[in-house]
Design an enzyme around this catalytic site. Structure first.
Site, PDB file in Angstrom:
ATOM      1  N   GLY A  11       0.778  -1.246   0.000  1.00 49.93           N
ATOM      2  CA  GLY A  11       0.000   0.000   0.000  1.00 49.93           C
ATOM      3  C   GLY A  11       0.803   1.286   0.000  1.00 49.93           C
ATOM      4  CG  HIS A  42       1.318  -1.834 -15.730  1.00 52.74           C
ATOM      5  ND1 HIS A  42       1.010  -3.107 -15.284  1.00 52.74           N
ATOM      6  CD2 HIS A  42       2.357  -1.974 -16.597  1.00 52.74           C
ATOM      7  CE1 HIS A  42       1.813  -3.977 -15.867  1.00 52.74           C
ATOM      8  NE2 HIS A  42       2.638  -3.322 -16.673  1.00 52.74           N
ATOM      9  CG  ASP A  60      -2.024  -3.947 -17.532  1.00 47.98           C
ATOM     10  OD1 ASP A  60      -2.615  -3.494 -16.552  1.00 47.98           O
ATOM     11  OD2 ASP A  60      -1.183  -4.864 -17.452  1.00 47.98           O
ATOM     12  CD  GLU A  94       4.588   1.886  -9.396  1.00 47.96           C
ATOM     13  OE1 GLU A  94       3.616   1.666  -8.681  1.00 47.96           O
ATOM     14  OE2 GLU A  94       5.432   1.004  -9.667  1.00 47.96           O
TER      15      GLU A  94
END
Ligand code: GRF
Length: 208
Positions: A14, A111, A152, A181
């Site tokens: 997380g 992703h 995706d 990310e």
């Protein structure tokens, strides 16, 4: 503009959920996380939700073995909480088409590669970085995209690249990509919450 009601779906540590929690606390995102749903009972992401007083629930194979009932339960909760945006932050299950259809262009996924490279069925977690290294690619990165019925394949919102160095290992590469990310996902959620993302066929326009 009222705060966008967000659900975050998780399965693991997380860290991406944490960046969303932090960005919301810093008023960078005009949204509120109404619920965290985990597909894994022992996901550390559930602890992060608890520590931040965010409601969380485990919905997985143990308490909902039937896939259809599992999907229906998730949809029921999203509707009950009046969720407007669903964020998949390391969610390891494939979303059922019914859920995707109920939340068309309102589900975002992160992703860890530059889609359409190193993505699709079987490309998840560290496998993505291993595939990049095995192939000898010089560039990888992260992609945030809307979710459609494919794996995706939905419209791309944001992408950012990182260099792959000769010395890189799965560990070093995943660390580099994760840093990207953590910037990209909050930015995409921020743009969504400001109503600045428009899907035109399969392209995403970012409005000023
Ligand atoms: C990230 O690399 C994300 O791209 C992938 O799963 C990982 C989740 O990491 N889908 P975390 O649980 O957010 O730390």
């Amino acid at each position: 503009m009222s705060q966008i009601r967000i659900a975050v779906l998780v399965s693991g540590r997380g860290s991406n959920l944490q960046t969303l929690i932090d960005s919301i606390k810093e008023n960078e995102i005009n949204g509120k996380i109404e619920i965290v749903i985990s597909s894994k009972e022992d996901a550390y992401a559930l602890e992060r939700a608890k520590k931040n007083d965010i409601e969380s629930i485990y919905i997985g194979e143990n308490n909902y073995p039937d896939e259809e009932k599992r999907t229906n339960k998730i949809i029921d909760i999203l509707k009950e909480k009046e969720v407007e945006l669903v964020v998949l932050a390391g969610y390891m299950s494939i979303l059922d088409a019914k859920l995707v259809d109920n939340f068309r262009n309102r589900i975002i996924n992160i992703h860890p590669s530059l889609i359409p490279s190193f993505c699709g069925k079987g490309f998840y977690g560290q496998r993505v970085h291993k595939a990049v290294l095995d192939y000898g690619a010089k560039l990888t990165g992260a992609t945030v995209h809307f979710v459609d019925e494919g794996t995706d394949t939905g419209p791309i919102i944001l992408q950012r690249a990182v260099d792959v160095d000769f010395e890189d290992t799965i560990e070093t590469l995943s660390k580099k990509v994760l840093e990207i990310e953590h910037k990209l996902l909050p930015l995409a959620v921020k743009l969504y919450c400001e109503g600045r993302l428009e899907v035109v066929e399969r392209k995403v326009k970012i409005k000023d």
